[in-house]
Design a protein around this motif. Structure first.
Motif, PDB file in Angstrom:
ATOM      1  N   ASP A  91      39.278  28.085  44.113  1.00 12.90           N
ATOM      2  CA  ASP A  91      38.102  28.933  44.287  1.00 12.90           C
ATOM      3  C   ASP A  91      38.127  30.184  43.415  1.00 12.90           C
ATOM      4  O   ASP A  91      37.169  30.969  43.442  1.00 12.90           O
ATOM      5  N   VAL A  92      39.203  30.363  42.659  1.00 18.64           N
ATOM      6  CA  VAL A  92      39.351  31.547  41.806  1.00 18.64           C
ATOM      7  C   VAL A  92      39.850  31.102  40.432  1.00 18.64           C
ATOM      8  O   VAL A  92      40.112  29.918  40.199  1.00 18.64           O
ATOM      9  N   THR A  93      39.995  32.036  39.527  1.00 20.23           N
ATOM     10  CA  THR A  93      40.524  31.711  38.208  1.00 20.23           C
ATOM     11  C   THR A  93      42.020  31.440  38.295  1.00 20.23           C
ATOM     12  O   THR A  93      42.684  31.869  39.249  1.00 20.23           O
ATOM     13  N   PRO A  94      42.603  30.737  37.309  1.00 17.10           N
ATOM     14  CA  PRO A  94      44.057  30.553  37.318  1.00 17.10           C
ATOM     15  C   PRO A  94      44.819  31.868  37.389  1.00 17.10           C
ATOM     16  O   PRO A  94      45.835  31.961  38.093  1.00 17.10           O
ATOM     17  N   GLU A  95      44.336  32.886  36.702  1.00 15.67           N
ATOM     18  CA  GLU A  95      45.016  34.181  36.725  1.00 15.67           C
ATOM     19  C   GLU A  95      45.027  34.780  38.129  1.00 15.67           C
ATOM     20  O   GLU A  95      46.057  35.294  38.598  1.00 15.67           O
ATOM     21  N   GLN A  96      43.885  34.705  38.812  1.00 10.00           N
ATOM     22  CA  GLN A  96      43.830  35.238  40.165  1.00 10.00           C
ATOM     23  C   GLN A  96      44.634  34.383  41.134  1.00 10.00           C
ATOM     24  O   GLN A  96      45.274  34.896  42.058  1.00 10.00           O
ATOM     25  N   ALA A  97      44.609  33.056  40.927  1.00 13.26           N
ATOM     26  CA  ALA A  97      45.408  32.164  41.769  1.00 13.26           C
ATOM     27  C   ALA A  97      46.894  32.489  41.653  1.00 13.26           C
ATOM     28  O   ALA A  97      47.626  32.474  42.648  1.00 13.26           O
TER      29      ALA A  97
END
Length: 328
Positions: A35-41
């Motif tokens: 549900d988020v970007t890879p960076e945020q994940a």
């Protein structure tokens, strides 16, 4: 029934020591990796591991080292068990962290590696491979092979015995661990795996097992999460039946190094892990299979909050010590 439009697994069916974390996840809106970007994940995962994981144990020595990979460098971290003299050569466990090949690093699994080192009396060397989607298959797997090559060639400096080795990992790390455990090229390097420790591993990237239909909501890792991880790791034209991606599809009749494997019931990966343990047993492999029907994916990285995770680490360490004949 399609759980994507139905109610999630009821809380009363979740293990007592894990239900609070699952309840909190549901109350917060069930925002997960996809549900988020890879960076945020990646950032969210590190926070969760720090909050829910074990408190880091003191070890005799800890060093983070660089090792060469194709077109660059990657890192590994060595954990020497407490109480072992510095000049003593120890057996070695290679640990590959999970995170769908997209998230996780040396820090996310630091407390796990510390505990395994102290409790098994083996030196644990954790591998940081380059992550997808920036580095898609087979780069992460090739990086792990390069780490094994580095450990073998530097064994005298690292004070480890590659002829008394074991490999393990969780989730995607378990996938790469078992692929390498069964790769003759690793033994040709001089690394002899006496066993493998797999915590809820990915063994069938075709996503065709029935548990993908059961676990579609209500947990941090669902079928949708695994499809997202697969899309980050592989290209559109990738054959997911490749043995380096789906070792289950090539496991029948293949005897493996002794296997300690954990599967959890509330996990899209549950059925492929169970099937992998069964195939190994049918082939004549020694298998210690622990199935936890009431737990969900990630019990090890939440072992500070989930007592069963801490107990599993102790059992895994006992297996490691027995297979590597350490003096714990």
């Amino acid at each position: 029934m399609n759980r994507s439009i139905a109610e999630p697994v009821p809380l009363y069916q979740i293990a007592a020591d894990a239900v609070d974390l699952i309840r909190a996840f549901r109350v917060s809106g069930e925002v997960s990796f996809q549900d988020v970007t890879p960076e945020q994940a990646r950032a969210n995962y590190l926070k969760a591991c720090a909050s829910n994981g074990l408190k880091p144990e003191v070890v005799a020595d800890i060093r983070t080292l660089d090792y060469p990979v194709t077109d660059g460098m990657a890192s590994l971290r060595l954990y020497r068990p407490i109480g072992v003299p510095a000049d003593v050569v120890t057996p070695v466990m290679v640990f590959i962290h999970g995170g769908g090949w997209v998230i996780g690093n040396l820090d996310s699994h630091d407390s796990i590696c510390r505990a395994l080192a102290n409790q098994s009396c083996a030196t644990v060397i954790a591998v940081q491979y380059r992550l997808a989607p920036e580095h898609r298959f087979p780069v992460p797997l090739d990086d792990c092979f390069a780490a094994i090559q580095y450990i073998t060639t530097q064994a005298s400096v690292l004070k480890v015995d590659p002829r008394r080795a074991l490999i393990g990992g969780d989730s995607a790390g378990g996938n790469m661990a078992t692929v390498l455990a069964n790769d003759p090229a690793c033994q040709a390097l001089g690394m002899t795996f006496k066993g493998q420790v797999l915590f809820y591993p990915v063994t069938d990237l075709t996503a065709s097992q029935p548990s993908y239909q059961r676990i579609t909501c209500g947990f941090p890792l669902t079928a949708r999460s695994m499809h997202w991880f697969r899309d980050q790791y592989t290209t559109e034209d990738q054959d997911w039946r490749d043995a380096r991606l789906s070792p289950l599809l090539h496991a029948e009749g293949r005897k493996q190094p002794p296997l300690f494997i954990v599967t959890v019931g509330h996990d899209p990966l549950a059925d492929e892990g169970i099937a992998y343990a069964s195939a190994a047993a049918r082939a004549g492999s020694e298998v210690a299979h622990h199935h936890l029907p009431g737990h969900a994916h990630g019990v090890l990285t939440s072992a500070g909050k989930i007592e069963t995770g801490r107990q599993l680490l102790e059992q895994a360490a006992e297996f490691i010590a027995r297979k590597l004949n350490t003096n714990c």
